[in-house]
Structure formats: C-alpha cells, structure tokens
Design an enzyme around this catalytic site. Sequence first.
Site, PDB file in Angstrom:
ATOM      1  N   CYS A 156      28.577  58.020  22.429  1.00  0.00           N
ATOM      2  CA  CYS A 156      27.778  57.587  21.277  1.00  0.00           C
ATOM      3  C   CYS A 156      28.675  57.439  20.051  1.00  0.00           C
ATOM      4  CB  CYS A 156      26.689  58.614  20.963  1.00  0.00           C
ATOM      5  SG  CYS A 156      25.282  58.518  22.046  1.00  0.00           S
ATOM      6  N   HIS A 157      28.368  56.427  19.258  1.00  0.00           N
ATOM      7  CA  HIS A 157      29.094  56.248  17.999  1.00  0.00           C
ATOM      8  C   HIS A 157      28.645  57.301  16.996  1.00  0.00           C
ATOM      9  CE1 HIS A 157      29.416  52.245  19.815  1.00  0.00           C
ATOM     10  NE2 HIS A 157      30.552  52.157  19.155  1.00  0.00           N
ATOM     11  N   MET A 193      19.537  57.000  20.542  1.00  0.00           N
ATOM     12  CA  MET A 193      19.999  58.295  21.036  1.00  0.00           C
ATOM     13  C   MET A 193      19.785  59.395  19.998  1.00  0.00           C
ATOM     14  SD  MET A 193      20.632  57.514  24.052  1.00  0.00           S
ATOM     15  CE  MET A 193      21.007  59.187  24.512  1.00  0.00           C
ATOM     16  N   GLU A 194      19.901  59.054  18.722  1.00  0.00           N
ATOM     17  CA  GLU A 194      19.663  60.052  17.677  1.00  0.00           C
ATOM     18  C   GLU A 194      18.194  60.471  17.653  1.00  0.00           C
ATOM     19  OE1 GLU A 194      23.550  58.450  17.142  1.00  0.00           O
ATOM     20  OE2 GLU A 194      21.650  57.435  17.512  1.00  0.00           O
ATOM     21  N   ASP A 252      12.043  77.792  22.544  1.00  0.00           N
ATOM     22  CA  ASP A 252      12.771  79.016  22.200  1.00  0.00           C
ATOM     23  C   ASP A 252      11.938  79.952  21.343  1.00  0.00           C
ATOM     24  OD1 ASP A 252      15.152  80.719  21.975  1.00  0.00           O
ATOM     25  OD2 ASP A 252      15.176  80.047  19.884  1.00  0.00           O
TER      26      ASP A 252
END
Length: 163
Positions: free
Chosen positions: A85-86, A120-121, A135
């Site tokens: 990824c950039h 992707m972000e 969590d």
Amino acid sequence: MAQEQSENKDFSHLDTQHNPSMVDVSGKTITKRTATARSIIALTPEIVAQFVNGDIQTKKGAVFQTAIIAGTMGAKKTSDLIPLCHPLGLDSCKFNIELQGNEVIIDCTCSLTAKTGVEMEALTGATIAALTVYDMCKAFSHDLVIKETKLLSKTGGKSDYKA
C-alpha cells in the site's frame, strides 16, 4: 450487485516477472477519492445490556469512542500494515458506529485528494474499530463474532464502485 471496477483482470501488485511490486501511480491524475467500508460485530445479550447513553460502557471506557480512535489510528497506519500500500496522508477519516439489535455496525469513510484510492484505509479503519470492540467487550463474553468486513463504496480514480 457489485459493479466491476475494470475489464483488466490482472493482479495490479505483480510486475512483469510476477514479483510483488507497488503499483506505479506516477502517471495517474490527482483526484478527490473517497471510500467507505463496513465491519459488523455480533454481541451477546449480556454485552448489549451494557449499552447506555449511545455507547457500551466497560471498565476500560466507552467502547464506541475508543473504537473510533483506534480505527482512525489504524487507517493512518495502513501502509505500515499492508506491504504494497502507498503511504497516504488522509484528509479525513470518519466513523459511524451504531448498535442495531445485537450487532454493532461500524462504517469508516476515508477521503483524500491524491493519485491513488483509499479503499484499504477505510477497510483497515473499520477492521481495527471492530477488533477494538471485541477487545473491550471480551471480559463479558468471548462469544463475539466479527461477521464481515467489506467495501461499501469508492469514488474517484478510473471508476466508482458501490456494493
């Protein structure tokens, strides 16, 4: 039904010798780009019972508020986590988190003006937010399920997409 992004079905992250390679975006046009991704996590009734004043309250703090912070941090670190990824300087990373029945719906929308997209972000932000919910709630029960993470939409670049 999902729209196809391109007629070209070659993997974009392989060079001519089929080795992993970061996509060369130097010739692309700078445009406004956005992407929205969603993660859904199923909770137990015991955890849902902790929902008060718009958030799940735990000894660790407010779950949704913490998930937003963690998801934002994750989105900003995407290129550190996914090798090809950039690295991107996000202009915006926003979350909408809602409890619907026994499911937490997490939407992450990222945007920037650049030569490459932010899918992707957005996916990373939504995923890290879901993992944070897991969590923070696991003390109540480990019967939590992150059911899905998917891209809902993207704009900018060669083509737009809407699930």
